[in-house]
Scaffold this motif. Sequence first.
Motif, mmCIF file in Angstrom:
data_model
loop_
_atom_site.group_PDB
_atom_site.id
_atom_site.type_symbol
_atom_site.label_atom_id
_atom_site.label_comp_id
_atom_site.label_asym_id
_atom_site.label_seq_id
_atom_site.Cartn_x
_atom_site.Cartn_y
_atom_site.Cartn_z
ATOM 1 N N PHE A 85 -40.746 -2.139 45.971
ATOM 2 C CA PHE A 85 -40.924 -1.937 44.561
ATOM 3 C C PHE A 85 -40.686 -3.077 43.634
ATOM 4 N N ALA A 86 -41.409 -2.931 42.418
ATOM 5 C CA ALA A 86 -41.082 -4.001 41.343
ATOM 6 C C ALA A 86 -40.785 -2.894 40.113
ATOM 7 N N VAL A 87 -40.007 -3.132 39.152
ATOM 8 C CA VAL A 87 -39.652 -2.844 37.946
ATOM 9 C C VAL A 87 -40.604 -3.452 37.025
ATOM 10 N N LEU A 88 -41.887 -3.084 36.428
ATOM 11 C CA LEU A 88 -42.687 -3.811 35.594
ATOM 12 C C LEU A 88 -42.418 -3.181 34.085
ATOM 13 N N ALA A 89 -42.208 -4.228 33.267
ATOM 14 C CA ALA A 89 -42.077 -4.024 31.909
ATOM 15 C C ALA A 89 -42.964 -4.496 31.087
ATOM 16 N N ALA A 90 -43.343 -3.908 29.945
ATOM 17 C CA ALA A 90 -44.305 -4.643 28.975
ATOM 18 C C ALA A 90 -43.810 -5.709 28.561
ATOM 19 N N ALA A 130 -50.637 4.348 38.325
ATOM 20 C CA ALA A 130 -50.859 5.068 36.924
ATOM 21 C C ALA A 130 -49.778 4.735 35.942
ATOM 22 N N ALA A 131 -48.433 4.809 36.791
ATOM 23 C CA ALA A 131 -47.520 4.481 35.575
ATOM 24 C C ALA A 131 -47.458 3.001 35.283
ATOM 25 N N ALA A 132 -47.881 1.924 36.023
ATOM 26 C CA ALA A 132 -48.025 0.773 35.541
ATOM 27 C C ALA A 132 -49.225 0.707 34.291
ATOM 28 N N VAL A 133 -50.304 1.443 34.460
ATOM 29 C CA VAL A 133 -51.331 1.293 33.425
ATOM 30 C C VAL A 133 -50.687 1.751 32.294
ATOM 31 N N ALA A 134 -50.007 2.939 32.356
ATOM 32 C CA ALA A 134 -49.174 3.531 31.003
ATOM 33 C C ALA A 134 -48.265 2.563 30.476
ATOM 34 N N VAL A 135 -47.650 1.995 31.054
ATOM 35 C CA VAL A 135 -46.736 0.772 30.491
ATOM 36 C C VAL A 135 -47.502 -0.159 29.568
ATOM 37 N N GLN A 136 -48.897 -0.394 30.283
ATOM 38 C CA GLN A 136 -49.602 -1.358 29.797
ATOM 39 C C GLN A 136 -49.995 -0.759 28.237
ATOM 40 N N ARG A 137 -50.388 0.505 28.378
ATOM 41 C CA ARG A 137 -50.824 1.007 27.367
ATOM 42 C C ARG A 137 -49.695 1.349 26.120
ATOM 43 N N GLY A 138 -48.429 0.919 26.571
ATOM 44 C CA GLY A 138 -47.391 1.481 25.655
ATOM 45 C C GLY A 138 -46.832 2.795 25.638
ATOM 46 N N GLU A 139 -47.207 3.487 26.774
ATOM 47 C CA GLU A 139 -46.553 4.884 26.875
ATOM 48 C C GLU A 139 -45.060 4.767 27.275
ATOM 49 N N TYR A 140 -44.793 3.809 28.083
ATOM 50 C CA TYR A 140 -43.543 3.859 28.321
ATOM 51 C C TYR A 140 -42.972 2.429 28.564
ATOM 52 N N ASP A 141 -41.600 2.207 28.565
ATOM 53 C CA ASP A 141 -41.062 0.859 28.704
ATOM 54 C C ASP A 141 -41.301 0.139 29.897
ATOM 55 N N ALA A 142 -41.169 0.772 30.897
ATOM 56 C CA ALA A 142 -41.177 0.078 32.459
ATOM 57 C C ALA A 142 -41.855 1.325 33.480
ATOM 58 N N ALA A 143 -42.302 0.448 34.737
ATOM 59 C CA ALA A 143 -42.739 1.406 35.683
ATOM 60 C C ALA A 143 -42.312 1.005 36.984
ATOM 61 N N VAL A 144 -41.956 1.895 37.844
ATOM 62 C CA VAL A 144 -41.782 1.244 39.170
ATOM 63 C C VAL A 144 -42.941 1.263 39.944
#
Length: 148
Positions: A85-90, A130-144
């Motif tokens: 895994f990676a923790v991806l942040a905007a 889908a979590a990573a895409v939501a981070v790109q949209r600004g919905e969350y700060d980070a995604a696993v």
Amino acid sequence: MSRIAYFGPQGTFTEQATRALAPEGELVPVETISAALAAVREGTAERACVPVENSVEGPVTATLDGLAGDAPLVAVAEALLPIHFAVLAAPGVEVVRTVASHPHALAQVREWLERNLPEAHTVAAPSTAAAAVAVQRGEYDAAVAAPV
């Protein structure tokens, strides 16, 4: 070339497994495990690739339930996929308050999150991608998610 429905969207671990099992197949991402299985039953795909077990959380109940219902399907191959895994942040996120991912992924990194992001609230997403895409949209700060 056979059509293979897989639990998507693109970028999921299930896509990685599908590519390993059928590098020549036409991959068709679908939103849920049951949709992947339904594609085979309905004839819109010849095969489906879905997760069956997770090393931390155990059996993937959505898959087992989907296989138990409706017309029978036969498993013809298995892929053991090492998960990293990676923790991806905007860009620009300095404080991680929310971390989104699939519930199985969140379970697998629970201890890491508790040690490294103890104040972050976890949010369940339909998939790691889908979590990573939501981070790109600004919905969350980070995604696993899977490393990019």
